[in-house]
Design a protein around this motif. Structure first.
Motif, PDB file in Angstrom:
ATOM      1  N   ALA A   1     -36.413  45.155 -28.891  1.00 34.30           N
ATOM      2  CA  ALA A   1     -37.289  43.991 -28.780  1.00 34.30           C
ATOM      3  C   ALA A   1     -36.423  42.745 -28.930  1.00 34.30           C
ATOM      4  O   ALA A   1     -35.517  42.705 -29.757  1.00 34.30           O
ATOM      5  CB  ALA A   1     -38.363  44.019 -29.860  1.00 34.30           C
ATOM      6  N   SER A   2     -36.700  41.730 -28.119  1.00 38.68           N
ATOM      7  CA  SER A   2     -35.919  40.499 -28.162  1.00 38.68           C
ATOM      8  C   SER A   2     -36.198  39.727 -29.442  1.00 38.68           C
ATOM      9  O   SER A   2     -37.337  39.625 -29.880  1.00 38.68           O
ATOM     10  CB  SER A   2     -36.271  39.623 -26.957  1.00 38.68           C
ATOM     11  N   ASP A   3     -35.145  39.170 -30.028  1.00 37.65           N
ATOM     12  CA  ASP A   3     -35.307  38.298 -31.190  1.00 37.65           C
ATOM     13  C   ASP A   3     -35.610  36.871 -30.751  1.00 37.65           C
ATOM     14  O   ASP A   3     -36.202  36.101 -31.487  1.00 37.65           O
ATOM     15  CB  ASP A   3     -34.031  38.286 -32.045  1.00 37.65           C
TER      16      ASP A   3
ATOM     17  N   PRO B   1     -40.234  35.898 -25.994  1.00 36.91           N
ATOM     18  CA  PRO B   1     -41.621  36.061 -26.418  1.00 36.91           C
ATOM     19  C   PRO B   1     -41.834  37.395 -27.135  1.00 36.91           C
ATOM     20  O   PRO B   1     -41.079  38.347 -26.905  1.00 36.91           O
ATOM     21  CB  PRO B   1     -42.412  36.028 -25.108  1.00 36.91           C
ATOM     22  N   ALA B   2     -42.847  37.455 -27.957  1.00 35.61           N
ATOM     23  CA  ALA B   2     -43.149  38.684 -28.690  1.00 35.61           C
ATOM     24  C   ALA B   2     -43.347  39.823 -27.697  1.00 35.61           C
ATOM     25  O   ALA B   2     -44.014  39.670 -26.681  1.00 35.61           O
ATOM     26  CB  ALA B   2     -44.393  38.495 -29.542  1.00 35.61           C
ATOM     27  N   GLY B   3     -42.741  40.949 -27.983  1.00 30.16           N
ATOM     28  CA  GLY B   3     -42.871  42.109 -27.123  1.00 30.16           C
ATOM     29  C   GLY B   3     -41.903  42.140 -25.958  1.00 30.16           C
ATOM     30  O   GLY B   3     -41.903  43.101 -25.198  1.00 30.16           O
ATOM     31  N   GLN B   4     -41.069  41.117 -25.805  1.00 37.58           N
ATOM     32  CA  GLN B   4     -40.100  41.079 -24.698  1.00 37.58           C
ATOM     33  C   GLN B   4     -39.022  42.123 -24.930  1.00 37.58           C
ATOM     34  O   GLN B   4     -38.445  42.205 -26.002  1.00 37.58           O
ATOM     35  CB  GLN B   4     -39.464  39.694 -24.610  1.00 37.58           C
TER      36      GLN B   4
END
Length: 100
Positions: A77-79, A82-85
């Motif tokens: 998950a990307s820090d 966007p959330a959930g990316q």
């Protein structure tokens, strides 16, 4: 008031790359696994159907340009996004047919 000093050519125009293809965007496909359903199973697909893949959740994913594998990595998950990316953290890069 003008000083008669003009910027150097490198300041007026950024240096151009020697390779005109460096800025051409490409598409990278990320493969998380494969499935081999029968035609009968495929025709029965609908909402909420489950397609079993040949990989486990922690197995590496493969990155392709066309049909050529270029790297392997793990999904995260990307820090920053966007959330959930989703992002792929590369664990292996293939150069000239060899892993590095």
């Amino acid at each position: 008031m003008t000083t008669g000093i003009t910027p150097a050519a490198s300041e007026r125009h950024p240096p151009q790359s020697s390779n005109p293809f460096e800025d051409v965007p490409i598409e990278i496909r990320v493969s998380v696994g494969r499935a081999h359903p029968s035609i009968q199973e495929l025709l029965a697909f609908g909402p909420e159907s489950v397609l079993e893949l040949d990989r486990k959740i922690d197995d590496p994913v493969e990155l392709f340009i066309g049909d050529r594998i270029i790297a392997r990595g793990v999904l995260e998950a990307s820090d920053d996004g966007p959330a959930g990316q989703l992002v792929v953290r590369l664990t292996e890069v293939i150069r000239d047919g060899a892993m590095s």
